[in-house]
Design a protein around this motif. Structure first.
Motif, PDB file in Angstrom:
ATOM      1  N   THR A  16       0.833  -1.195   0.000  1.00 55.12           N
ATOM      2  CA  THR A  16       0.000   0.000   0.000  1.00 55.12           C
ATOM      3  C   THR A  16       0.877   1.259   0.000  1.00 55.12           C
ATOM      4  N   MET A  17       0.201   2.402  -0.263  1.00 57.80           N
ATOM      5  CA  MET A  17       0.912   3.686  -0.227  1.00 57.80           C
ATOM      6  C   MET A  17      -0.053   4.777   0.194  1.00 57.80           C
ATOM      7  N   LYS A  18       0.526   5.834   0.778  1.00 55.25           N
ATOM      8  CA  LYS A  18      -0.245   7.019   1.132  1.00 55.25           C
ATOM      9  C   LYS A  18      -0.260   7.970  -0.065  1.00 55.25           C
ATOM     10  N   VAL A  19      -1.426   8.494  -0.365  1.00 56.55           N
ATOM     11  CA  VAL A  19      -1.579   9.397  -1.494  1.00 56.55           C
ATOM     12  C   VAL A  19      -1.023  10.774  -1.121  1.00 56.55           C
ATOM     13  N   GLU A  20      -0.155  11.300  -1.982  1.00 56.58           N
ATOM     14  CA  GLU A  20       0.406  12.635  -1.785  1.00 56.58           C
ATOM     15  C   GLU A  20       0.383  13.396  -3.111  1.00 56.58           C
ATOM     16  N   LYS A  21       0.586  14.697  -3.018  1.00 55.95           N
ATOM     17  CA  LYS A  21       0.690  15.518  -4.228  1.00 55.95           C
ATOM     18  C   LYS A  21       2.154  15.788  -4.541  1.00 55.95           C
ATOM     19  N   GLN A  22       2.429  15.944  -5.821  1.00 57.79           N
ATOM     20  CA  GLN A  22       3.796  16.212  -6.250  1.00 57.79           C
ATOM     21  C   GLN A  22       3.776  16.927  -7.599  1.00 57.79           C
ATOM     22  N   ASP A  23       4.942  17.429  -8.004  1.00 57.67           N
ATOM     23  CA  ASP A  23       5.114  18.051  -9.320  1.00 57.67           C
ATOM     24  C   ASP A  23       5.605  16.993 -10.300  1.00 57.67           C
ATOM     25  N   ILE A  24       5.116  17.075 -11.526  1.00 58.25           N
ATOM     26  CA  ILE A  24       5.511  16.084 -12.520  1.00 58.25           C
ATOM     27  C   ILE A  24       5.493  16.730 -13.906  1.00 58.25           C
ATOM     28  N   THR A  25       6.356  16.260 -14.778  1.00 57.65           N
ATOM     29  CA  THR A  25       6.380  16.718 -16.163  1.00 57.65           C
ATOM     30  C   THR A  25       5.807  15.619 -17.046  1.00 57.65           C
ATOM     31  N   MET A  26       4.750  15.977 -17.768  1.00 59.18           N
ATOM     32  CA  MET A  26       4.056  15.010 -18.615  1.00 59.18           C
ATOM     33  C   MET A  26       4.319  15.328 -20.086  1.00 59.18           C
ATOM     34  N   PRO A  27       4.673  14.323 -20.883  1.00 57.30           N
ATOM     35  CA  PRO A  27       4.832  14.560 -22.329  1.00 57.30           C
ATOM     36  C   PRO A  27       3.480  14.578 -23.028  1.00 57.30           C
ATOM     37  N   VAL A  28       3.057  15.763 -23.468  1.00 58.84           N
ATOM     38  CA  VAL A  28       1.798  15.888 -24.209  1.00 58.84           C
ATOM     39  C   VAL A  28       2.107  15.709 -25.688  1.00 58.84           C
ATOM     40  N   LYS A  29       1.351  14.860 -26.356  1.00 62.84           N
ATOM     41  CA  LYS A  29       1.665  14.485 -27.737  1.00 62.84           C
ATOM     42  C   LYS A  29       0.592  14.975 -28.709  1.00 62.84           C
ATOM     43  N   PHE A  30       1.058  15.444 -29.881  1.00 63.22           N
ATOM     44  CA  PHE A  30       0.162  15.915 -30.937  1.00 63.22           C
ATOM     45  C   PHE A  30       0.626  15.338 -32.269  1.00 63.22           C
ATOM     46  N   SER A  31      -0.305  14.878 -33.074  1.00 62.83           N
ATOM     47  CA  SER A  31       0.033  14.436 -34.426  1.00 62.83           C
ATOM     48  C   SER A  31       0.427  15.656 -35.257  1.00 62.83           C
ATOM     49  N   ALA A  32       1.493  15.509 -36.039  1.00 61.54           N
ATOM     50  CA  ALA A  32       2.031  16.659 -36.773  1.00 61.54           C
ATOM     51  C   ALA A  32       2.471  16.250 -38.170  1.00 61.54           C
ATOM     52  N   LYS A  33       2.572  17.265 -39.029  1.00 64.71           N
ATOM     53  CA  LYS A  33       3.044  17.063 -40.397  1.00 64.71           C
ATOM     54  C   LYS A  33       4.053  18.146 -40.725  1.00 64.71           C
ATOM     55  N   MET A  34       5.198  17.728 -41.271  1.00 63.50           N
ATOM     56  CA  MET A  34       6.264  18.660 -41.601  1.00 63.50           C
ATOM     57  C   MET A  34       5.972  19.401 -42.906  1.00 63.50           C
ATOM     58  N   LYS A  35       6.387  20.650 -42.916  1.00 62.75           N
ATOM     59  CA  LYS A  35       6.250  21.466 -44.118  1.00 62.75           C
ATOM     60  C   LYS A  35       7.405  22.439 -44.174  1.00 62.75           C
ATOM     61  N   GLY A  36       7.992  22.565 -45.371  1.00 66.23           N
ATOM     62  CA  GLY A  36       9.071  23.526 -45.539  1.00 66.23           C
ATOM     63  C   GLY A  36       8.565  24.931 -45.295  1.00 66.23           C
ATOM     64  N   ARG A  37       9.377  25.738 -44.631  1.00 62.88           N
ATOM     65  CA  ARG A  37       8.937  27.094 -44.312  1.00 62.88           C
ATOM     66  C   ARG A  37       8.704  27.906 -45.575  1.00 62.88           C
ATOM     67  N   THR A  38       9.446  27.582 -46.653  1.00 65.66           N
ATOM     68  CA  THR A  38       9.295  28.308 -47.913  1.00 65.66           C
ATOM     69  C   THR A  38       9.035  27.325 -49.043  1.00 65.66           C
ATOM     70  N   ASP A  39       7.963  26.554 -48.932  1.00 73.35           N
ATOM     71  CA  ASP A  39       7.566  25.658 -50.018  1.00 73.35           C
ATOM     72  C   ASP A  39       7.048  26.498 -51.190  1.00 73.35           C
ATOM     73  N   VAL A  40       7.684  26.363 -52.352  1.00 76.47           N
ATOM     74  CA  VAL A  40       7.341  27.191 -53.507  1.00 76.47           C
ATOM     75  C   VAL A  40       6.859  26.297 -54.646  1.00 76.47           C
ATOM     76  N   LEU A  41       5.659  26.584 -55.137  1.00 74.06           N
ATOM     77  CA  LEU A  41       5.112  25.865 -56.281  1.00 74.06           C
ATOM     78  C   LEU A  41       5.771  26.391 -57.560  1.00 74.06           C
ATOM     79  N   ILE A  42       6.342  25.492 -58.356  1.00 78.96           N
ATOM     80  CA  ILE A  42       7.024  25.871 -59.592  1.00 78.96           C
ATOM     81  C   ILE A  42       6.078  25.658 -60.765  1.00 78.96           C
ATOM     82  N   SER A  43       5.732  26.754 -61.447  1.00 79.54           N
ATOM     83  CA  SER A  43       4.867  26.705 -62.621  1.00 79.54           C
ATOM     84  C   SER A  43       5.496  27.529 -63.744  1.00 79.54           C
TER      85      SER A  43
END
Length: 374
Positions: free
Chosen positions: A36-63
Motif C-alpha cells: 500500500t501507499m499514502k496518497v500525496e501531491k507532487q510536481d511532474i512533467t508530462m509529455p503531451v503528444k500531438f500528431s504533426a506534419k512537416m512542411k518547408g517554411r518556404t515551399d514554392v510551387l514551380i509553374s
C-alpha cells in the motif's frame, strides 16, 4: 515388524529434535502479498503528444510562365538544389525570335528618334533666324516627341521579350529539395501547370492542432494576442518523433498559434519550427510533436494500483479496519509507462493498494500486523 516400525518413528523424532537444537528458522506463512501507499501531491512533467506534419517554411510551387515544349528537366525528385539553380528548360526558339524582332524594332525606333532630333534642332536654328515659321518649328518638335515615345515603347517591348525569353529557363527561387515532378521531357506546358515544388528545408515547420482542453484553458484565462505571444515564448522546447519511433536529434520551438478556433474540431492550428541542417526532414513527413508539460501539485499513483474494468478505472482504498473498498477514479497517462495522474476520486492522505490490486476482493483485509521479531 513392530520393532522396525518403532525404530522408524524414533528416528523421525530425533531428526526434528536435532533441527530444533541447531536453531534453524522454520518457514513462516505470510499473511499477504499486498503493498500500500499514502496518497500525496507532487510536481511532474508530462509529455503531451500531438500528431504533426512537416512542411518547408518556404515551399514554392514551380509553374511555367510561358507556353511551350519542355526541352529539359535538369533535376530529379528529392534532389537538393541551390537558389538560382536551373530546374527546367522550355523550348526558347519562338521567344528568341520575338526578342530579336523586338530588338530590331528598338534599333529602328532609335534611328527614327535620332533623325527627328536632328530635324528639330535644324528647324529651331532656322526659326531663330526667321527663315521658317513657328508652325514648322512646332511640327518638328512634335515629330521628335513622337519618335522618343516610339523609342520608349519599342524598348519596353524588347525588355518584355527578354523577360519572356528568360521564363524559358526556370530556376530555383529558394534553396531546398525538389518534390514530385509530374511532367516529362517533351510535354507541352503552359502557365499555371505544376512542374514541381521546391521545399526550402533549411528550417521546417511542424503543423499540429492544440487540444480542445488547452484551448479552453486559454479562453478561461482570457488571453489577448500579446498574452498568447508571451505564453508561446514561455513554452519549453518540443521534440519531433517520426512514425518509426525515431526521435529527431534537434529540438524545436513553438512559433505560432492561429487566433481562430476550428468550429468542427474545437482546436487551434500551431506551428513548431525545427532546424534542418542535415536535410533529414522533408516536407510531408508525418510524426508526433512531444511537448513536456509541467503539472504542479497533482496526485500521482503507480499504474499497478489501477484496476481497469471495461470503461471504469478502480483503485482500492484501505479503510480504518484494514479492509479494501473499490473507488472510481479518473486518471490521465503520464507518458512514462509507470504512473497515472489522478484527476478525481482520491484525496491526499488516502491509503491505497498498489502491488496486488488486481487480486483484491471487496471487503478483503489487506493490512496485517508486522510479524514479531525473534
Amino acid at each position: 515388524m513392530k520393532r522396525k516400525h518403532s525404530l522408524k518413528w524414533i528416528s523421525m523424532i530425533c531428526m526434528v529434535a536435532g533441527l530444533s537444537s541447531c536453531n534453524l528458522d522454520m518457514p513462516v506463512e505470510k499473511n499477504t502479498s499486498f503493498q500500500t501507499m499514502k496518497v500525496e501531491k507532487q510536481d511532474i512533467t508530462m509529455p503531451v503528444k500531438f500528431s504533426a506534419k512537416m512542411k518547408g517554411r518556404t515551399d514554392v510551387l514551380i509553374s511555367p510562365q510561358v507556353s511551350g515544349q519542355l526541352m529539359r528537366i535538369a533535376v530529379t525528385e528529392g534532389q537538393q538544389v541551390k537558389k538560382g539553380q536551373v530546374l527546367f528548360v522550355i523550348d526558347p526558339r519562338n521567344s528568341q525570335l520575338d526578342y530579336e524582332a523586338a530588338q530590331a524594332n528598338l534599333e529602328a525606333a532609335l534611328a527614327a528618334e535620332s533623325s527627328s532630333k536632328l530635324e528639330y534642332e535644324s528647324t529651331k536654328k532656322l526659326y531663330e533666324k526667321r527663315i521658317v515659321s513657328e508652325y514648322m518649328l512646332k511640327d518638328a518638335e512634335n515629330s521628335y516627341k513622337t519618335a522618343k515615345a516610339s523609342t520608349k515603347q519599342a524598348r519596353a517591348t524588347a525588355n518584355r521579350a527578354k523577360v519572356t525569353l528568360g521564363f524559358c529557363t526556370i530556376t530555383a527561387p529558394v534553396t531546398g529539395s525538389i518534390g514530385e515532378i509530374p511532367v516529362r521531357t517533351g510535354d507541352q506546358v503552359s502557365p499555371g501547370m505544376q512542374l514541381t515544388v521546391v521545399s526550402g528545408n533549411s528550417n521546417m515547420d511542424a503543423e499540429f492542432s492544440v487540444t480542445e482542453a488547452l484551448v479552453e484553458q486559454m479562453v478561461q484565462h482570457g488571453m489577448s494576442s500579446a498574452d498568447v505571444d508571451k505564453y508561446i515564448a514561455s513554452l519549453p522546447d518540443v521534440t519531433f518523433v517520426m512514425k518509426n519511433g525515431t526521435e529527431y536529434p534537434h529540438k524545436g520551438r513553438i512559433t505560432s498559434m492561429t487566433g481562430v478556433v476550428n468550429a468542427v474540431t474545437g482546436s487551434l492550428l500551431c506551428k513548431a519550427s525545427f532546424p534542418n541542417p542535415d536535410g533529414y526532414l522533408y516536407s510531408g513527413i508525418q510524426g508526433t510533436i512531444v511537448l513536456p508539460y509541467a503539472e504542479k501539485d497533482v496526485i500521482v499513483i503507480p499504474q499497478n494500483a489501477v484496476v481497469k474494468l471495461q470503461d471504469k478505472s478502480l483503485v482500492y482504498k484501505v479503510k480504518a479496519d484494514s479492509t479494501a473498498t473499490a473507488t472510481d477514479v479518473t486518471v490521465e497517462e503520464v507518458g512514462n509507462g509507470k504512473d497515472y495522474v489522478v484527476t478525481s476520486g482520491l484525496s491526499v492522505g488516502d491509503e491505497i493498494v498498489t502491488t496486488g490490486a488486481n487480486n483484491v476482493q471487496e471487503g478483503q483485509k489487506v493490512l496485517f500486523p508486522a510479524a514479531p521479531k525473534k
